[in-house]
Design an enzyme around this catalytic site. Sequence first.
Site, short mmCIF file in Angstrom:
data_model
loop_
_atom_site.label_atom_id
_atom_site.label_comp_id
_atom_site.label_asym_id
_atom_site.label_seq_id
_atom_site.Cartn_x
_atom_site.Cartn_y
_atom_site.Cartn_z
N HIS A 33 -27.45 -23.37 -20.12
CA HIS A 33 -28.28 -23.31 -18.91
C HIS A 33 -28.94 -21.94 -18.86
CE1 HIS A 33 -24.94 -21.02 -17.31
NE2 HIS A 33 -24.13 -22.05 -17.48
N HIS A 36 -26.88 -18.86 -19.83
CA HIS A 36 -26.78 -18.62 -21.28
C HIS A 36 -28.09 -18.05 -21.82
CE1 HIS A 36 -23.75 -21.98 -20.78
NE2 HIS A 36 -23.02 -21.06 -21.37
N GLN A 60 -8.34 -23.68 -24.70
CA GLN A 60 -8.42 -22.98 -23.43
C GLN A 60 -8.46 -23.92 -22.23
OE1 GLN A 60 -12.27 -21.10 -24.63
NE2 GLN A 60 -12.89 -21.47 -22.51
N GLY A 146 -21.13 -13.12 -19.79
CA GLY A 146 -21.59 -13.16 -18.41
C GLY A 146 -20.52 -12.68 -17.44
N GLU A 147 -20.94 -11.99 -16.39
CA GLU A 147 -20.00 -11.46 -15.40
C GLU A 147 -19.48 -12.52 -14.44
OE1 GLU A 147 -21.89 -8.14 -13.49
OE2 GLU A 147 -21.34 -6.76 -15.11
N LYS A 148 -20.00 -13.74 -14.49
CA LYS A 148 -19.42 -14.81 -13.66
C LYS A 148 -17.95 -14.96 -14.00
CE LYS A 148 -19.81 -19.21 -14.59
NZ LYS A 148 -18.39 -19.70 -14.53
N GLN A 152 -12.39 -12.84 -17.58
CA GLN A 152 -12.51 -13.08 -19.02
C GLN A 152 -13.16 -11.89 -19.71
OE1 GLN A 152 -14.02 -16.94 -20.89
NE2 GLN A 152 -15.84 -15.66 -21.05
N ARG A 186 -20.37 -26.69 -15.51
CA ARG A 186 -19.70 -27.68 -14.67
C ARG A 186 -20.57 -28.15 -13.50
NH1 ARG A 186 -15.35 -24.62 -16.49
NH2 ARG A 186 -13.59 -25.85 -17.27
#
Length: 254
Positions: A33, A36, A60, A146-148, A152, A186
């Site tokens: 999306h 990315h 995962q 990504g910081e979302k 992680q 998602r």
Amino acid sequence: MLIFESIKEWISFRKSIDHTKYIGFVPTMGCLHEGHASLIRKSVAENDFTVLSIFLNQTQFPDQSDFENYPITTDEDLEIAKKEKVDAVILPTTSEMYLDDYHYKVTEDNLSMLREGSHRLGHFTGVLTVVMKLLNIVKAQNAYFGEKDYQQYELVKGMKEAFFIDTEIVPCPTERDENGIALSSRNRRLTKEQMNVVKNFPLLLSSKHLSPNEITEKLKALGFKVNYIEDTNNRRYGSVQIGDINLIDNFNLS
């Protein structure tokens, strides 16, 4: 755009790339999306050669149904990669990625036990293991995250430092839609009615005037199942479930 369905073929090609060229790497699980795409654009702007990996990593996913329901859109993903000027795409198979049948694992026993780690046991072991493999395979100077998924990002950065991995882990701002909802693969599974409710999640989570407990109660009243709302190191983290879909987000509180 080159496409490699074999890790061995990529490794062989990797040796032919001029050692003076900078390689940027964007690891993904597919279903690409705009979030990315923003990572890819940053890599293309900052490097001579950009590599994208698409690999749906089963290790995962503690919840097997979550893995089975993850959207697979490989043809669309390749079109996006081509449009964004990716130089090479790696599409490894599970059997080649896990020749050891997942007997060798990368674990972390502190940060990975908190928040997402406490609600999705084994999740970060799967993440760190596959990222370690991918970083070793691609051997890029820069890798973009990504910081979302901020927890992680912190764990991958910590792994890089702990194991002296010669790849810079580059954080990239969270991309959001017109309602402020963090872009996620998602999101494709959300109905229009659910999307209308979900827009309250980032709105409440980002409110500096509300405490985590107050946010939790308001989200529950809207029909969310709240996994956690937590303030740590001047950052607020949140995880909620609507229907059978889990969503995460975070905001800097400074």
